[in-house]
Every structure is written in C-alpha cells, then in structure tokens.
Design a protein around this motif. Sequence first.
Motif: not given
Ligand code: MG
Length: 210
Positions: A13-15, A83-85, A122-124, A155-157
């Motif tokens: 979504k964010g991408t 709207l994302d999320g 792998g997301r940063r 990296q998200r927790k």
């Molecule tokens: Mg996102």
Amino acid sequence: MNLILLGAPGAGKGTQAEKICERLSIPAVSTGNILREAMANGTEMGLKAKSFIDAGQLVPDEVVIGIINDRLKEDDCKNGFILDGFPRTIPQAEALDRMNVRIDRVIDIEVPDEKIASRLSGRRVCLKCGATYHTEFKKPKAEGICDVCGDNLVQRKDDMPETVLDRLKTYHEQTEPLKDFYEKKGILHIVEGQKNVEDTTALTFKALED
Ligand code: MG
Ligand code: AP5
C-alpha cells in the motif's frame, strides 16, 4: 481523485501510494505513518498507540477516525487524496461515509499470506518522511540512507515475524470485510501484487483508469 488503498500488511500500500502521489500530485495519507511519527515524538496519542501497534493490533477506532477527520480538512487534500491504511474496520468506513467525503475508487492490493513475511522482514523505512525500501526488492541508492530526505533507514519493530502473524490475523478478521463493503458500493478494484514493484505499479495505474 479520492482513493483508498486496501490490502494486507506488507501488500505494498505504502509503495503504491508513493507512486500514485507522484503521478497524480495528490497527498498520500497514511495512518500508520502518522501514528509512527506521534510515537517518535512521544506525544500522548503516540504513547497510547504504541502498545497496540507493537502487539500487531489495531489502534482504537476513535483515535484514527479523529486523525483522518482533521487531516482531510487540510488544504492539500482539496484536490484529492490517497488513504493508505484507513479505513481498516467497518466502523471506520462508516465514519468516513459520515465525513461526507466522496470516495471515487478503492484499490485492493492482493498478496497471499505466505509472501508477506519476506516482504516485511526485508523492509526498511524512513521515520522522517515515511518512504519505504526493501533490502532485496527496492534498494535505496546508498545502503541505510533514505533517497528522499537523507535520514537513516530503520526496521519497524512490528515487522518481527511473530508480530507479522498477529497483524495478518487482525487483517483477516477486521479489515478484509471492507472488500465486501466497497464491492457493494461498486467502487472496488482488485490489483494482484506482483513479484516486483514496477509490475504492480503498472496494474495499479491501470486500475486508476478502468
Ligand atoms: Mg505502509
Ligand atoms: P501500517 O503502517 O498501515 O501497516 P500495515 O497496514 O500493516 O501495512 P504496511 O505498512 O506493513 O504494508 P504496506 O502495504 O504499506 O507495504 P509496503 O508498501 O511498505 O499500520 C501499522 C500499525 O498502525 C497497524 O498495525 C495498526 O496497529 C496501526 N494502524 C494504522 N492504521 C490504522 C487504522 N486505520 N486503524 C487502526 N489501527 C491502525 O511494502 C512492504 C515491503 O515490500 C516494502 O519493503 C516494499 O519495498 C516491498 N514491496 C512492496 N511492493 C512489492 C512488490 N510488488 N514486490 C516486492 N516487494 C514489494
């Protein structure tokens, strides 16, 4: 155009919000990014949200509804928004209806659960501007540095594997019913999340035109 992006955690979504934002010059409004910024700034809302986010649960409806109600009144949303999320529950979608904003399209990015873990591990992310990268699928130009604003990537927790399972469960129970909600309104467009970002973006842009 006023858009909603739906999809599981890590579906992209964010991408895709970033790509649409560049193409249509309308702002991407991510409740996740707004909540993470509040957490980083240690605000009252951030402190309240943290325990839910870290546990892979949803933040209470009234908190995110309040965020969106205020954000959509800002000037930059007058010519459209992504709207994302949000919404992520039926009560949130009903609250959005009551805000009297027209929604033109809902794009649902579909990715099977078994592909989600590798996307998220792998997301940063850049906590300053919200840009998203991947160690394999979307590398920044310089390792560990945001292409957009130069801040350090982290990296998200909540991208730890155990929490990802909880987020997926929450998604299936509380957010997936929104597909039906918007299908009934005749504005749901499904995009299959492809192996790479470019192919998914091409399908997303097609869904904007259909
Ligand atoms: Mg996102
Ligand atoms: P939020 O930040 O919205 O998290 P999420 O919905 O779980 O979604 P993600 O950001 O994890 O995934 P994404 O779909 O944006 O994927 P991305 O593009 O990064 O919310 C976080 C938390 O805040 C929630 O758990 C909840 O607690 C709370 N919250 C937020 N909104 C709320 C609401 N409305 N109500 C209540 N609580 C709320 O892509 C993932 C990775 O894959 C990236 O590394 C990317 O580079 C890579 N990638 C993307 N597309 C592809 C592709 N096609 N091929 C290969 N890799 C790809």
